[in-house]
Design a protein around this motif. Structure first.
Motif, short mmCIF file in Angstrom:
data_model
loop_
_atom_site.label_atom_id
_atom_site.label_comp_id
_atom_site.label_asym_id
_atom_site.label_seq_id
_atom_site.Cartn_x
_atom_site.Cartn_y
_atom_site.Cartn_z
N THR A 443 43.29 35.45 43.73
CA THR A 443 43.88 35.40 45.07
C THR A 443 44.66 34.12 45.30
N VAL A 493 36.03 41.15 43.09
CA VAL A 493 36.60 41.04 44.44
C VAL A 493 38.05 40.59 44.29
N ASN A 495 41.92 40.08 46.17
CA ASN A 495 42.72 39.97 47.39
C ASN A 495 41.86 39.91 48.65
N GLN A 496 40.65 39.38 48.52
CA GLN A 496 39.75 39.21 49.65
C GLN A 496 38.97 37.92 49.48
N SER A 499 32.13 37.21 48.95
CA SER A 499 30.93 37.27 49.77
C SER A 499 30.34 35.86 49.89
N SER A 529 31.26 38.30 54.93
CA SER A 529 32.20 38.96 54.00
C SER A 529 31.47 39.65 52.84
N LYS A 531 30.18 42.74 50.60
CA LYS A 531 31.06 43.82 50.18
C LYS A 531 30.32 45.16 50.09
N SER A 550 34.61 44.44 53.80
CA SER A 550 33.86 43.23 54.09
C SER A 550 33.07 43.42 55.37
#
Length: 742
Positions: A443, A493, A495-496, A499, A529, A531, A550
């Protein structure tokens, strides 16, 4: 820059633990033992206990300390941060299993050794690391198919299994039976359930860092076990100049399928045992490479096969396997400084074969490389700094074949850096402060900072602690079934935000005397956040990752642990109260719900009784509240054009909408030893689930015709393992006349 500079200065300002440790050596009835020869195996430095049994020795955390006396069995144990406290030696006419070490409470972690593991009933005659972990407060295991442990309201996918700080492949035999870790090889471990050291990150619930055997008192030892359900062969040997090199190997193979074939005759499908079988190979060696430096290697290979038949027309074939290898170099890099360099590689493969109207097969693979560097520097006699860097590169692939082949591939690259210092004040208070900075390249390389803080008080018979840890997780497991299983699919995970967990823990321990103590703890986790997957598209996992949701949640609870230990009698009773709530916008209409790992009440009693020097009895009874499961809200009927045949498709509405019943069981094991000079015959007899409690491993919906006209759907459960007796015989041998200190 000022906040960063301030953090660095705080990290550098710390006072390390004193280099000199104090302890006391006593006999079986608590009387002090004078003139015990005490030696630091790592440095060669020694000490002698005085008339009160008290001794002082200089050592670093993790050094092995050897205790020798003419009239008592030799003992070698690893030193831990809080000291050895009380060491209990037994007379030479007692077997080695009688030896016990009583240590003070630790802030957020437990030390696991071979002695503690032996107190848990040994299924098929094999001790087990994860089964011992499930006896600790705040830890539980759930169903047979769910091969993990659940720590303080966390998911089983939130635990890291490490050797020398390097991650292993997802290590799973069927839970409640046996794990892939053989304590014959991995005989000392640390289990962190809170207050994680700054060098750990990437998982939210716990870290299990295991150490291969690195000390032996004999030139060689071995053990061959034959049983009704499984057999094993193990050996450890010292070799090389001055016998400073060590090699250890263990192989285990089960043939449970032979028992299942006989048991399943004339049984209904839902009453049959699965023809489960597994193999695992653990191997380790260490060798000195130069003065004060050592090279070590650990390898682990596992394979499992679990066919399951739910009805005459529907079956699953589950296969999974792992391979892990770790090479480490450790030693001194100057006065008061040490270093550890490790590199590791692991692979995981699973295959799910579906036998139904349309047959299919799915193959899931992961491959990971890890490189770890860690330094410990004593800047002065009172100042110590720990720091290091870890990097990980992991590939994920998933293939499914029904009528055509679909392929999916992903990757994840992580980098962690950490620094940590400690400050001890007046030998009663200890402060630990650290930071872990992490980034993953999926990301745009954002940097996440995870602070860690611990406070520990220890004086006379009372200990108390408080800790805070912020941690992250960069991957999540997607369930293949409605429950978690060893063949679930790990996905990164992307593009986010990863957790996150904010974990606060407090606790205290009161040592009433050398034979008993009471511990209490409480914890609170704020989950951000976390998942979950909105859909599961086996043909296109990119779509599933794109719909990775999320959410938020919290976990809170309390723990009570009572231990009574005289050596001949060990009893542990603990209770954990845990409450977990999670919420996702697109699940259950955005309402809070209890996930499957919300086990409200967990009670465990474990006892080990030395009836005489030859016979030992181990028992364990557990009770767990029922967990939630997902069942259909209805059924859709789909007919063909002619209206001749119909297909029934379950319709799901809410998740985790069914509460399974509470489970409980009693395991028992009797061990009989027949000593013959340097050899020993060991007989293990026992039973898993002694009173045959029908604890369901999972539930499913099945259709039934009634009077040939009426079709009804009902929820059925599958009990994978009911009452199972076992017996095994082991031949134990060694290279000299002394018993083995392990």
């Amino acid at each position: 820059m000022k906040p960063i500079t301030t953090c660095i200065l705080i990290l550098l300002w710390g006072i390390a633990l004193p280099a000199q440790y104090k302890g006391v050596v006593v006999g079986p009835v608590g009387l002090p033992i004078e003139a015990v020869q005490i030696k630091n195996v790592n440095t060669g430095k020694g000490a002698v206990s005085d008339s009160s049994g008290v001794f002082f020795i200089k050592a670093d955390d993790g050094d092995f300390i050897e205790f020798k006396h003419l009239n008592y069995v030799t003992l070698c144990v690893p030193l831990i941060t809080s000291g050895l406290d009380t060491v209990i030696l037994q007379s030479k006419d007692f077997p080695i299993a009688e030896i016990n070490v009583s240590t003070r409470a630790h802030e957020g972690y437990d030390n696991m050794g071979a002695i503690g593991i032996k107190r848990v009933p040994a299924f098929m005659g094999e001790q087990d690391v994860l089964k011992y972990l499930s006896t600790l407060p705040g830890v539980t295991s759930l169903g047979m198919l769910d091969a993990g442990i659940y720590v303080r309201g966390g998911n089983s996918s939130q635990n890291a299994y490490l050797v020398n700080g390097i991650q292993l492949a997802d290590p799973q035999h069927i839970a409640g039976i046996m794990s892939t870790f053989d304590p014959y090889i991995l005989n000392h471990s640390r289990f962190y359930k809170s207050g994680y050291p700054s060098k750990y990150n990437g998982y939210l619930s716990s870290y299990i860092d295991m150490q291969p055997v690195n000390y032996m008192s004999q030139d060689f030892t071995g053990e061959i076990t034959l049983g009704l359900l499984a057999s094993s062969a193990k050996a450890r040997v010292k070799y090389g100049k001055r016998k400073k090199s060590l090699f250890a190997i263990s192989y285990r193979h089960s043939y449970f399928q032979l028992l299942a074939r006989g048991y399943n005759r004339n049984k209904e499908v839902n009453e049959q045992l699965p023809s489960y079988t597994f193999n695992d190979l653990n191997m380790a060696f260490s060798v000195p490479v130069k003065k004060d430096w050592k090279a070590s290697f650990f390898g682990l290979f596992t394979s499992d096969d679990l066919p399951m038949k739910l009805n005459p027309d529907f079956s699953y074939g589950l296969n999974w396997g792992t391979f892990s290898s770790i090479l480490s170099f450790s030693g001194s890099v100057g006065k008061g400084s040490s270093a550890l360099f490790s590199v590791g590689h692991n692979r995981y493969t699973s295959d799910v074969e579906l036998g139904a109207t349309v047959n299919s097969s799915t193959i899931n693979k992961t491959a990971q490389w890890n490189v770890n560097t860690e330094f410990k520097s004593a800047l002065s006699s009172v100042l110590e700094l720990n720091y290091g860097l870890n990097t990980s590169f992991k590939n994920y692939s998933y293939n499914q074949e029904i009528e055509s082949l679909s392929q999916n591939a992903f990757s994840n690259h992580l980098i962690f850096a950490f620094a940590e210092s400690q400050w001890r004040l007046r030998k009663k208070f200890k402060f630990t402060w650290g930071l872990n900075a992490s980034t993953y390249l999926n990301t745009g390389s954002p940097v996440f900072v995870s602070p860690r803080l611990k406070f520990h008080y220890d004086h006379k018979r009372v200990s108390a602690w408080f800790d805070y840890a912020h941690s992250l997780q960069f991957e999540e497991r997607m369930n293949v079934f409605t429950i978690q299983s060893p063949v679930d699919i790990w996905l990164p995970v992307k593009n986010q935000i990863p957790s996150r967990s904010h974990h606060i823990s407090i606790g205290s321990q009161w040592r009433m005397r050398t034979t008993a103590n009471i511990s209490f703890g409480a914890f609170y986790k704020k989950l951000e956040s976390i998942k979950e997957f909105e859909t599961f598209n086996r043909n296109n996992l990119s779509q599933s990752i794109g719909k990775m949701m999320s959410g938020e949640g919290k976990s809170l609870g309390a723990e009570l642990d009572l231990i009574y230990n005289t050596g001949a009698l060990y009893s542990r009773l603990n209770y954990t109260l845990s409450h977990v709530k999670t919420r996702f916008k697109n699940i259950n209409q955005g309402r809070n719900f209890n996930p499957p790992y919300d086990v409200r009440h967990n009670v465990l009693w474990n006892a080990s009784i030395k009836i005489n020097p030859q016979i030992n009895l181990n028992t364990m009874w557990t009770y767990k509240s029922g967990r939630s499961a997902t069942v259909p809200a209805g059924v859709a009927v789909v007919k063909d054009i002619a209206g001749v045949s119909a297909e029934f498709i379950p319709v799901f509405k809410d998740r985790h909408n069914y509460k399974m019943p509470a489970t409980h069981r009693l395991d028992i094991n009797v061990e009989y030893l027949q000593h013959m000079r340097i050899h020993t015959l060991k007989f293990n007899m026992g039973a898993y689930n002694l009173y045959n409690q029908q604890n369901p491993s999972f539930v499913f919906v099945q259709s039934e015709f009634k009077d040939d006209y009426f079709l009804q759907f009902k929820i059925n459960s599958k009990v994978i393992f009911p009452f199972m007796p076992y017996i095994s015989v082991s031949y134990v041998f060694s290279g000299d006349n002394r018993q083995e200190d392990r």
